[in-house]
Design a protein around this motif. Structure first.
Motif, PDB file in Angstrom:
ATOM      1  N   ALA A  28      -5.184  -0.587   1.581  1.00 37.47           N
ATOM      2  CA  ALA A  28      -5.419   0.357   2.679  1.00 37.47           C
ATOM      3  C   ALA A  28      -6.176   1.593   2.194  1.00 37.47           C
ATOM      4  O   ALA A  28      -7.089   2.085   2.873  1.00 37.47           O
ATOM      5  N   LEU A  29      -5.819   2.108   1.027  1.00 33.53           N
ATOM      6  CA  LEU A  29      -6.528   3.270   0.477  1.00 33.53           C
ATOM      7  C   LEU A  29      -7.973   2.920   0.148  1.00 33.53           C
ATOM      8  O   LEU A  29      -8.889   3.727   0.371  1.00 33.53           O
ATOM      9  N   ALA A  30      -8.190   1.730  -0.399  1.00 35.01           N
ATOM     10  CA  ALA A  30      -9.555   1.306  -0.712  1.00 35.01           C
ATOM     11  C   ALA A  30     -10.393   1.212   0.550  1.00 35.01           C
ATOM     12  O   ALA A  30     -11.545   1.660   0.586  1.00 35.01           O
ATOM     13  N   ILE A  31      -9.836   0.634   1.596  1.00 38.36           N
ATOM     14  CA  ILE A  31     -10.546   0.514   2.868  1.00 38.36           C
ATOM     15  C   ILE A  31     -10.873   1.900   3.419  1.00 38.36           C
ATOM     16  O   ILE A  31     -12.001   2.160   3.850  1.00 38.36           O
ATOM     17  N   ARG A  32      -9.886   2.797   3.382  1.00 40.11           N
ATOM     18  CA  ARG A  32     -10.123   4.159   3.872  1.00 40.11           C
ATOM     19  C   ARG A  32     -11.238   4.832   3.093  1.00 40.11           C
ATOM     20  O   ARG A  32     -12.133   5.473   3.674  1.00 40.11           O
ATOM     21  N   GLY A  33     -11.229   4.672   1.789  1.00 40.64           N
ATOM     22  CA  GLY A  33     -12.255   5.294   0.969  1.00 40.64           C
ATOM     23  C   GLY A  33     -13.635   4.733   1.220  1.00 40.64           C
ATOM     24  O   GLY A  33     -14.602   5.477   1.421  1.00 40.64           O
ATOM     25  N   LEU A  34     -13.757   3.412   1.237  1.00 38.69           N
ATOM     26  CA  LEU A  34     -15.097   2.828   1.371  1.00 38.69           C
ATOM     27  C   LEU A  34     -15.676   3.054   2.766  1.00 38.69           C
ATOM     28  O   LEU A  34     -16.895   3.203   2.917  1.00 38.69           O
ATOM     29  N   LEU A  47      -3.647  -1.703  -7.593  1.00 43.78           N
ATOM     30  CA  LEU A  47      -4.009  -3.115  -7.452  1.00 43.78           C
ATOM     31  C   LEU A  47      -4.122  -3.797  -8.805  1.00 43.78           C
ATOM     32  O   LEU A  47      -4.237  -3.152  -9.849  1.00 43.78           O
ATOM     33  N   ILE A  48      -4.113  -5.131  -8.780  1.00 45.70           N
ATOM     34  CA  ILE A  48      -4.276  -5.937  -9.984  1.00 45.70           C
ATOM     35  C   ILE A  48      -5.553  -6.768  -9.840  1.00 45.70           C
ATOM     36  O   ILE A  48      -6.086  -6.912  -8.737  1.00 45.70           O
ATOM     37  N   PRO A  49      -6.067  -7.345 -10.951  1.00 48.23           N
ATOM     38  CA  PRO A  49      -7.305  -8.126 -10.849  1.00 48.23           C
ATOM     39  C   PRO A  49      -7.173  -9.402 -10.037  1.00 48.23           C
ATOM     40  O   PRO A  49      -8.168  -9.936  -9.545  1.00 48.23           O
ATOM     41  N   ARG A  93      -8.387  -5.298  -7.637  1.00 51.30           N
ATOM     42  CA  ARG A  93      -8.851  -4.198  -8.488  1.00 51.30           C
ATOM     43  C   ARG A  93     -10.353  -4.289  -8.761  1.00 51.30           C
ATOM     44  O   ARG A  93     -11.043  -3.281  -8.815  1.00 51.30           O
ATOM     45  N   ARG A  94     -10.872  -5.494  -8.929  1.00 51.50           N
ATOM     46  CA  ARG A  94     -12.291  -5.645  -9.238  1.00 51.50           C
ATOM     47  C   ARG A  94     -13.180  -5.194  -8.068  1.00 51.50           C
ATOM     48  O   ARG A  94     -14.251  -4.614  -8.297  1.00 51.50           O
ATOM     49  N   VAL A  95     -12.754  -5.455  -6.858  1.00 49.27           N
ATOM     50  CA  VAL A  95     -13.507  -4.975  -5.696  1.00 49.27           C
ATOM     51  C   VAL A  95     -13.584  -3.456  -5.728  1.00 49.27           C
ATOM     52  O   VAL A  95     -14.650  -2.861  -5.542  1.00 49.27           O
ATOM     53  N   VAL A  96     -12.457  -2.824  -5.983  1.00 50.49           N
ATOM     54  CA  VAL A  96     -12.409  -1.361  -6.053  1.00 50.49           C
ATOM     55  C   VAL A  96     -13.312  -0.857  -7.173  1.00 50.49           C
ATOM     56  O   VAL A  96     -14.063   0.109  -7.004  1.00 50.49           O
ATOM     57  N   GLN A  97     -13.266  -1.516  -8.321  1.00 54.14           N
ATOM     58  CA  GLN A  97     -14.106  -1.087  -9.442  1.00 54.14           C
ATOM     59  C   GLN A  97     -15.590  -1.280  -9.127  1.00 54.14           C
ATOM     60  O   GLN A  97     -16.426  -0.479  -9.558  1.00 54.14           O
ATOM     61  N   LEU A 117     -16.907  -3.731 -16.117  1.00 55.14           N
ATOM     62  CA  LEU A 117     -15.573  -4.298 -15.937  1.00 55.14           C
ATOM     63  C   LEU A 117     -15.615  -5.518 -15.016  1.00 55.14           C
ATOM     64  O   LEU A 117     -14.925  -6.519 -15.250  1.00 55.14           O
ATOM     65  N   VAL A 118     -16.431  -5.441 -13.980  1.00 56.19           N
ATOM     66  CA  VAL A 118     -16.566  -6.575 -13.059  1.00 56.19           C
ATOM     67  C   VAL A 118     -17.354  -7.699 -13.723  1.00 56.19           C
ATOM     68  O   VAL A 118     -16.979  -8.878 -13.648  1.00 56.19           O
TER      69      VAL A 118
END
Length: 455
Positions: free
Chosen positions: A144-150, A199-201, A213-217, A239-240
């Protein structure tokens, strides 16, 4: 922006339970439930989160339809040439006649803030929950935080100063003022960094259709690139790249359901349905019904570039009547063949190439770019100076990422080269670097004033 109250929340919960459209497999109860019950039940809480993916797939910035930025900003820049004379939002984008009452602008704004509201609802519900396990809370909160940020990232890159909404409180949201782009980007990074820690990978589902985690990175790599934080951009992209789960797939497989290139995809609504992108871009008869690939884009491909062979399709005898053919299915098939690719590993190689060019590491720059060029059947480029490298990277980004989420527009903007568009856009003006704020928003909330310059 659309402002919601608590009564609307209950309605949203019912819609969430009944409309998650395949992002989860479990059968969920469809009777009326309370918000508290939703976030004290793992399946219901997951449904509340995964419904946001459905919302993003169907409408807003990331949608593959003609109201998403792949199409709108493709028309706005120099990727798509509109041939239809019918009034439409995307035709105004092509003509450079976008006004504050443009319906596509309004839809982008309202749909995106609705999605942000849904993300905030999950954030608040998960944090308040006493029944969810730590692992589930971390996963849902991180997504949810990732979605809000992007989503705020896309809003501020497109509209400039915007409100950064972190709550579902109606009394707070209805009077929010705009926040400076720099501050918005700071909060975007804060949300993404929190998500990265939570998140985890591994993906929470069997496919790449939810954020890990990789999407966020990958998004952190992009955000840092836009802010010229070269070391951080390179580090996150690598990292990705270094994750064995991803690899540059063959050109004809990049946009398939099981693509190795894909870092994050949108799952289709039901089995047998394919992407909105295919329906938006592909045409099979003349005259061109909506838009075709812009001739200036076609001219940029070097002889022998297999991306043109694989990703561009001609209709009829005129070589300029072409459409994007990254997605090859415009209708249903016996089983789903393609998912929408939101972020892919090829962008990470381009980020490394640009970051290392800016750092003066021309060997890594050339090697990173060669990963994509060799796949396209093109020779390696070796650079001796920053400017020639950056120019080559801008071209490679144009040819690799065309018709994908406005990359061309955002690249020209962040590099200070928006006026390049004046070559093909006779009425191009400097203030077109941001869209106008929706007229109705300014009427509802005077704190949103003033309108963006030039509109």
């Amino acid at each position: 922006m659309k402002i919601f109250g608590k009564k609307t929340v209950l309605l949203l919960i019912v819609l969430i339970i009944t409309a998650c459209e395949g992002f989860i497999d479990e059968e969920l109860p469809k009777d009326m439930v309370s918000e508290e019950m939703t976030f004290n039940n793992e399946r219901m809480a997951a449904a509340a989160l995964t419904n946001i993916y459905t919302l993003m797939r169907n409408n807003g910035f990331l949608s593959g339809n003609r109201d998403g930025i792949s199409y709108l900003l493709g028309c706005y820049a120099d990727e798509l040439e509109v041939r239809s004379q019918q009034e439409s939002g995307y035709r105004h984008f092509f003509q450079g006649s976008v006004l504050s009452n443009n319906q596509s602008v309004k839809n982008l704004w309202n749909n995106t803030y609705s999605q942000i509201y849904a993300a905030n609802n999950v954030v608040e519900g998960v944090i308040a929950s006493t029944a969810l396990s730590v692992e589930v809370k971390n996963q849902l909160l991180g997504e949810a935080l990732a979605i809000r940020g992007l989503l705020h990232f896309y809003l501020t890159q497109t509209f400039g100063n915007i409100p950064y909404v972190k709550t579902t409180d109606y009394n707070v949201n209805r009077n929010m003022a705009k926040t400076d782009v720099g501050e918005v980007m700071k909060m975007v990074k804060e949300d993404l960094l929190k998500a990265e820690q939570l998140l985890i990978p591994l993906y929470p589902s069997g496919e790449k259709v939810r954020i890990n985690r990789r999407v966020v990175q990958g998004f952190l790599a992009r955000v840092n690139l836009y802010e010229k934080n070269w070391s951080a951009a390179r580090a996150y992209a690598e990292l990705v790249i270094d994750d064995a789960l991803y690899d540059c797939d063959a050109l004809d497989k990049v946009f398939l359901k099981g693509s190795k290139s894909a870092v994050w995809q949108f799952k289709t609504a039901v089995e047998g349905v394919n992407t909105l992108e295919g329906g938006a871009h592909i045409f099979i008869a003349l005259p061109v019904p909506n838009a075709r690939l812009h001739p200036v884009l076609l001219d940029e491909f070097d002889p022998g570039d297999q991306r043109k062979v694989q990703w561009v399709k001609q209709v009829g005898t005129d070589p300029q009547n072409t459409h994007a053919f990254k997605y090859r299915q415009r209708a249903a098939t016996a089983s789903t063949l393609e998912y929408s690719v939101i972020i892919r590993i090829e962008e990470m190689y381009l980020i490394v190439a640009e970051a290392t060019a800016e750092q003066g590491d021309m060997e890594t720059c050339s090697s990173s770019l060669d990963v994509l060029r060799s796949r396209a059947g093109l020779p390696r480029l070796d650079f001796t100076d920053r400017q020639s490298a950056v120019d080559a990277i801008l071209k490679e980004r144009r040819l690799e990422l065309f018709a994908e989420f406005g990359h061309r527009f955002y690249d020209l903007k962040r590099m200070g080269r928006m006026n390049d568009l004046s070559i093909v856009k006779q009425n191009w003006q400097e203030h077109f670097r941001v869209l106008p704020l929706p007229e109705n928003e300014l009427l509802l909330n005077p704190n949103m004033l003033p309108q963006n310059f030039g509109y």
